[in-house]
Design a protein around this motif. Structure first.
Motif, PDB file in Angstrom:
ATOM      1  N   ASN A   1      23.941 112.453   2.542  1.00  0.00           N
ATOM      2  CA  ASN A   1      23.190 111.192   2.591  1.00  0.00           C
ATOM      3  C   ASN A   1      21.853 111.346   3.319  1.00  0.00           C
ATOM      4  O   ASN A   1      21.422 110.466   4.066  1.00  0.00           O
ATOM      5  CB  ASN A   1      24.034 110.086   3.260  1.00  0.00           C
ATOM      6  CG  ASN A   1      23.549 108.697   2.876  1.00  0.00           C
ATOM      7  OD1 ASN A   1      23.314 108.428   1.703  1.00  0.00           O
ATOM      8  ND2 ASN A   1      23.380 107.816   3.841  1.00  0.00           N
TER       9      ASN A   1
ATOM     10  N   LYS B   1      38.293 110.861  -0.497  1.00  0.00           N
ATOM     11  CA  LYS B   1      37.128 111.749  -0.502  1.00  0.00           C
ATOM     12  C   LYS B   1      36.989 112.525   0.805  1.00  0.00           C
ATOM     13  O   LYS B   1      36.211 113.466   0.888  1.00  0.00           O
ATOM     14  CB  LYS B   1      35.852 110.938  -0.749  1.00  0.00           C
ATOM     15  CG  LYS B   1      35.817 110.260  -2.109  1.00  0.00           C
ATOM     16  CD  LYS B   1      34.546 109.432  -2.278  1.00  0.00           C
ATOM     17  CE  LYS B   1      34.514 108.714  -3.621  1.00  0.00           C
ATOM     18  NZ  LYS B   1      33.303 107.881  -3.768  1.00  0.00           N
ATOM     19  N   ASN B   2      37.723 112.098   1.838  1.00  0.00           N
ATOM     20  CA  ASN B   2      37.627 112.781   3.131  1.00  0.00           C
ATOM     21  C   ASN B   2      38.551 113.992   3.161  1.00  0.00           C
ATOM     22  O   ASN B   2      39.734 113.879   2.852  1.00  0.00           O
ATOM     23  CB  ASN B   2      38.011 111.822   4.269  1.00  0.00           C
ATOM     24  CG  ASN B   2      37.076 110.636   4.355  1.00  0.00           C
ATOM     25  OD1 ASN B   2      35.868 110.792   4.392  1.00  0.00           O
ATOM     26  ND2 ASN B   2      37.637 109.436   4.373  1.00  0.00           N
TER      27      ASN B   2
ATOM     28  N   ARG C   1      35.306 105.490   7.415  1.00  0.00           N
ATOM     29  CA  ARG C   1      35.410 106.275   6.188  1.00  0.00           C
ATOM     30  C   ARG C   1      36.754 106.168   5.482  1.00  0.00           C
ATOM     31  O   ARG C   1      37.014 106.907   4.519  1.00  0.00           O
ATOM     32  CB  ARG C   1      35.113 107.751   6.514  1.00  0.00           C
ATOM     33  CG  ARG C   1      33.759 107.930   7.184  1.00  0.00           C
ATOM     34  CD  ARG C   1      33.424 109.364   7.455  1.00  0.00           C
ATOM     35  NE  ARG C   1      32.144 109.493   8.158  1.00  0.00           N
ATOM     36  CZ  ARG C   1      31.556 110.642   8.466  1.00  0.00           C
ATOM     37  NH1 ARG C   1      32.127 111.777   8.131  1.00  0.00           N
ATOM     38  NH2 ARG C   1      30.401 110.653   9.114  1.00  0.00           N
TER      39      ARG C   1
ATOM     40  N   LYS D   1      25.135 111.523   7.674  1.00  0.00           N
ATOM     41  CA  LYS D   1      26.583 111.631   7.855  1.00  0.00           C
ATOM     42  C   LYS D   1      26.970 113.100   7.972  1.00  0.00           C
ATOM     43  O   LYS D   1      26.511 113.946   7.207  1.00  0.00           O
ATOM     44  CB  LYS D   1      27.320 110.959   6.693  1.00  0.00           C
ATOM     45  CG  LYS D   1      27.080 109.452   6.660  1.00  0.00           C
ATOM     46  CD  LYS D   1      28.032 108.733   5.750  1.00  0.00           C
ATOM     47  CE  LYS D   1      27.821 107.218   5.828  1.00  0.00           C
ATOM     48  NZ  LYS D   1      28.773 106.462   5.001  1.00  0.00           N
TER      49      LYS D   1
ATOM     50  N   THR E   1      38.218 102.950   4.605  1.00  0.00           N
ATOM     51  CA  THR E   1      38.378 101.519   4.368  1.00  0.00           C
ATOM     52  C   THR E   1      39.075 101.204   3.043  1.00  0.00           C
ATOM     53  O   THR E   1      39.554 100.098   2.840  1.00  0.00           O
ATOM     54  CB  THR E   1      37.013 100.812   4.400  1.00  0.00           C
ATOM     55  OG1 THR E   1      36.134 101.472   3.477  1.00  0.00           O
ATOM     56  CG2 THR E   1      36.410 100.882   5.799  1.00  0.00           C
ATOM     57  N   SER E   2      39.129 102.155   2.118  1.00  0.00           N
ATOM     58  CA  SER E   2      39.834 101.959   0.846  1.00  0.00           C
ATOM     59  C   SER E   2      40.494 103.270   0.457  1.00  0.00           C
ATOM     60  O   SER E   2      40.142 104.341   0.974  1.00  0.00           O
ATOM     61  CB  SER E   2      38.864 101.521  -0.258  1.00  0.00           C
ATOM     62  OG  SER E   2      37.950 102.559  -0.563  1.00  0.00           O
TER      63      SER E   2
ATOM     64  N   ASN F   1      40.024 105.226  10.482  1.00  0.00           N
ATOM     65  CA  ASN F   1      39.166 104.094  10.852  1.00  0.00           C
ATOM     66  C   ASN F   1      39.272 103.810  12.350  1.00  0.00           C
ATOM     67  O   ASN F   1      40.339 103.934  12.947  1.00  0.00           O
ATOM     68  CB  ASN F   1      39.574 102.843  10.072  1.00  0.00           C
ATOM     69  CG  ASN F   1      39.192 102.939   8.611  1.00  0.00           C
ATOM     70  OD1 ASN F   1      38.281 103.675   8.245  1.00  0.00           O
ATOM     71  ND2 ASN F   1      39.887 102.197   7.764  1.00  0.00           N
TER      72      ASN F   1
ATOM     73  N   ARG G   1      30.189  99.740   8.577  1.00  0.00           N
ATOM     74  CA  ARG G   1      30.255 100.397   7.273  1.00  0.00           C
ATOM     75  C   ARG G   1      30.441 101.910   7.414  1.00  0.00           C
ATOM     76  O   ARG G   1      30.624 102.609   6.417  1.00  0.00           O
ATOM     77  CB  ARG G   1      28.975 100.112   6.490  1.00  0.00           C
ATOM     78  CG  ARG G   1      28.772  98.636   6.175  1.00  0.00           C
ATOM     79  CD  ARG G   1      27.466  98.408   5.420  1.00  0.00           C
ATOM     80  NE  ARG G   1      27.452  99.094   4.133  1.00  0.00           N
ATOM     81  CZ  ARG G   1      26.407  99.136   3.318  1.00  0.00           C
ATOM     82  NH1 ARG G   1      25.276  98.514   3.665  1.00  0.00           N
ATOM     83  NH2 ARG G   1      26.466  99.763   2.173  1.00  0.00           N
ATOM     84  N   ASN G   2      30.396 102.391   8.641  1.00  0.00           N
ATOM     85  CA  ASN G   2      30.524 103.837   8.850  1.00  0.00           C
ATOM     86  C   ASN G   2      31.971 104.304   8.943  1.00  0.00           C
ATOM     87  O   ASN G   2      32.218 105.505   9.043  1.00  0.00           O
ATOM     88  CB  ASN G   2      29.757 104.249  10.111  1.00  0.00           C
ATOM     89  CG  ASN G   2      28.262 104.111   9.938  1.00  0.00           C
ATOM     90  OD1 ASN G   2      27.739 104.278   8.834  1.00  0.00           O
ATOM     91  ND2 ASN G   2      27.560 103.788  11.011  1.00  0.00           N
TER      92      ASN G   2
ATOM     93  N   GLY H   1      40.255 104.853  -2.339  1.00  0.00           N
ATOM     94  CA  GLY H   1      39.285 105.725  -2.996  1.00  0.00           C
ATOM     95  C   GLY H   1      38.382 106.419  -2.004  1.00  0.00           C
ATOM     96  O   GLY H   1      38.090 107.609  -2.129  1.00  0.00           O
ATOM     97  N   GLN H   2      37.927 105.681  -1.002  1.00  0.00           N
ATOM     98  CA  GLN H   2      37.059 106.279   0.005  1.00  0.00           C
ATOM     99  C   GLN H   2      37.820 107.288   0.853  1.00  0.00           C
ATOM    100  O   GLN H   2      37.310 108.367   1.173  1.00  0.00           O
ATOM    101  CB  GLN H   2      36.475 105.181   0.904  1.00  0.00           C
ATOM    102  CG  GLN H   2      35.428 105.692   1.895  1.00  0.00           C
ATOM    103  CD  GLN H   2      34.996 104.615   2.854  1.00  0.00           C
ATOM    104  OE1 GLN H   2      35.808 103.843   3.345  1.00  0.00           O
ATOM    105  NE2 GLN H   2      33.701 104.541   3.123  1.00  0.00           N
TER     106      GLN H   2
END
Length: 565
Positions: free
Chosen positions: A483, A469-470, A460, A556, A462-463, A384, A457-458, A465-466
């Motif tokens: 996207n 995924k990276n 990646r 993205k 922030t949580s 982030n 919001r960009n 779970g998110q």
């Protein structure tokens, strides 16, 4: 000059040249065998051997042993094209390795073919270079791999002659009497912080560690010193400890799937440590002063010490790292090399062995083509982004405040030294602990020198779970896009590159999407890694508007795990 600066100016300044040579060798080898890395077809993957073992096919044909291939001509390439031949070499290129393989596994599996002088691991490629003492040993290895399955750490591997005649190494490390007892560790993909405590836990069971120094100018690197001891000759035991540590740990992951060790012999023969802390430690001098925050006058802390700086017992920031149960991976006789490679992931609530700051300093930025948003587009792949500020007093330099110290370490590892718009970036840890919006001015492109991204919001990560995924990847020539509205075509994406004055892609691939999917994704391949980096820097998070659409789609981009389409 401080301790860290001393080693950075010495060993680290030489490291880029050495690493550049190694990367050139890796690139040279990968280029010829990358498509067959998984080794589905042993005939095509074993580029060293003709299909039969005779010269000619008549009754009078000359017979030859399977390991004598090099005496009768160079071997075919993987594609079977006789017009491209590789000359025999004592260096063998090994592909199709499993992710958990270490140097000791290669030595154990291949020493039956002859004396091995040196091994260079390529952990993320699942490949390695093995240098034998003579070409005859390499012949036997390549021939055997073509005729029967050769297993390394339980997985079939594939062999070819290397185009190099010798593996480049920084010192006379294949000479056991050279007295080299200091190892240089390069930590690749460091998703978690690397401290002296972590390295001591990993290295000390193999041999008593005397000193450790960590430096972060060219990625995350460290030097580990083993002791001098007289046993059947001077320096013998200490050199054996360093050799065993290199064999057992080279190519291993400190934590599952990350923090991969690439180990060479360092040039210094002794480390000089002046303080004991997370970046340096002398285990022979426990009385050395630890670096303490707040020496002299310091700012008042509004909330005091962060509660996570202490563990449940209240004893401080460190928690022990315990090895997982043994799996007999090294299979070496005696107990000389314990199995201490895989460790459980640290719990972020109690493990606070972070680097010194969550702020990265980035220099070498193009004066007209780089701004706060474009820095965000590139750095957000590794964590982030809170704030970005260009420094007025140092042109072409910016401070990037990231979400935590892990993110800074990842950014340094993957972005330090890459080229963007013809300028080479230098990414390092800043002495600042936060970015303050002072001395805001206008950049040459008319945008502000400071921008706050904390609420975008960009981001990646922030949580949990998110973040999971990276896939943390180094820059490559293939970009993964997602996207994107289904109506967007290859020509429209190509036009988008042209309109923004960035290089166009040479190959395009769209993944199959579900009928109900509202977006598409795929891959874009570029001529060079630099071209891909520039496109990502400019077009990541570009707003795609479609006719009659109420909200735009945010394009993205990220670096792909694929090297070619």
């Amino acid at each position: 000059m401080s301790l860290i600066e001393e080693y950075e100016d010495g060993e680290c300044e030489r490291a880029p040249k050495r690493l550049k040579t190694e990367r050139a060798e890796e690139a040279e080898e990968v280029e010829e065998g990358e498509d067959l890395e998984d080794g589905e077809d042993s005939d095509s993957a074993s580029a060293g051997l003709p299909g039969d073992q005779e010269r000619g096919s008549g009754p009078g044909a000359e017979k030859r042993p399977p390991w004598a291939a090099s005496k009768y001509g160079a071997a075919r390439k993987d594609n079977g094209d006789d017009s491209h031949r590789i000359a025999p070499s004592p260096v063998v290129h090994v592909r199709g390795l499993c992710e958990s393989v270490v140097e000791a596994d290669l030595v154990e599996a291949l020493e039956k073919f002859g004396t091995i002088c040196y091994v260079m691991m390529m952990p993320f490629k699942r490949q390695a270079l093995v240098e034998f003492e003579g070409v005859e040993s390499a012949d036997k290895c390549v021939a055997c791999g073509a005729n029967e399955a050769v297993y390394i750490a339980g997985q079939q591997a594939f062999f070819n002659y290397s185009t190099s005649k010798r593996i480049t190494r920084p010192t006379n490390s294949d000479n056991p009497n050279s007295g080299n007892k200091v190892l240089l560790l390069s930590i690749q993909n460091p998703l978690y912080p690397i401290t002296t405590e972590v390295l001591y836990t990993v290295c000390n069971p193999i041999g008593n560690v005397l000193r450790i120094v960590i430096f972060k100018r060219n990625g995350i690197q460290a030097m580990v010193e083993y002791p001098f001891q007289n046993l059947k000759g001077p320096r013998l035991l200490s050199v054996q400890s360093a050799q065993k540590a290199k064999a057992a740990l080279n190519g291993a992951d400190i934590y599952a799937g990350c923090c991969t060790l690439k180990i060479e012999y360092a040039r210094p023969t002794r480390l000089n440590v002046i303080r004991n802390d997370n970046d340096s430690w002398d285990y022979t001098k426990p009385y050395l002063a630890r670096r303490e925050r707040g020496k002299g006058r310091q700012r008042q802390a509004i909330l005091g010490e962060h509660p996570s700086a202490y563990n449940d017992n209240g004893y401080g920031p460190h928690c022990p790292l315990l090895p997982l149960p043994g799996n007999n991976r090294y299979k070496m006789s005696s107990h000389d090399i314990p199995e201490v490679v895989a460790y459980p992931l640290p719990q972020t609530s109690s493990y606070m062995g972070h680097s010194s700051s969550s702020v990265a300093m980035v220099s070498g930025l193009h004066p007209t083509k780089m701004n706060c948003t474009r820095i965000f587009n590139l750095f957000c792949l590794y964590g982030n982004i809170e704030k970005v500020k260009f420094m007025k007093s140092v042109p072409g330099t910016a401070l990037v405040e990231m979400g935590d110290e892990y993110a800074v370490d990842r950014a340094i590892t993957h972005l330090n030294g890459i080229k963007v718009f013809g300028k080479r970036l230098n990414v390092c840890v800043s002495k600042q602990h936060a970015v303050i919006p002072s001395q805001v001015f206008e950049l040459e492109d008319g945008t502000s020198s400071y921008k706050d991204f904390a609420m975008t919001r960009n981001n990646r990560f922030t949580s949990a779970g998110q973040a999971s995924k990276n896939i943390i990847q180094p820059p490559s020539c293939v970009l993964h896009f997602y996207n994107v509205p289904p109506c967007v075509t290859e020509e429209e994406l190509q036009r988008l590159c042209t309109e923004h004055d960035v290089p166009g892609f040479i190959k395009f691939k769209v993944f199959d999407a579900k009928p109900s999917s509202k977006t598409i994704s795929g891959l874009l391949e570029f001529d060079t890694k630099t071209n891909a980096v520039e496109v990502l820097t400019v077009l990541n998070h570009y707003q795609i508007r479609i006719p009659n659409g109420s909200n735009p789609y945010t394009l993205k981009l990220c670096f792909s795990t694929s090297s070619h389409l």
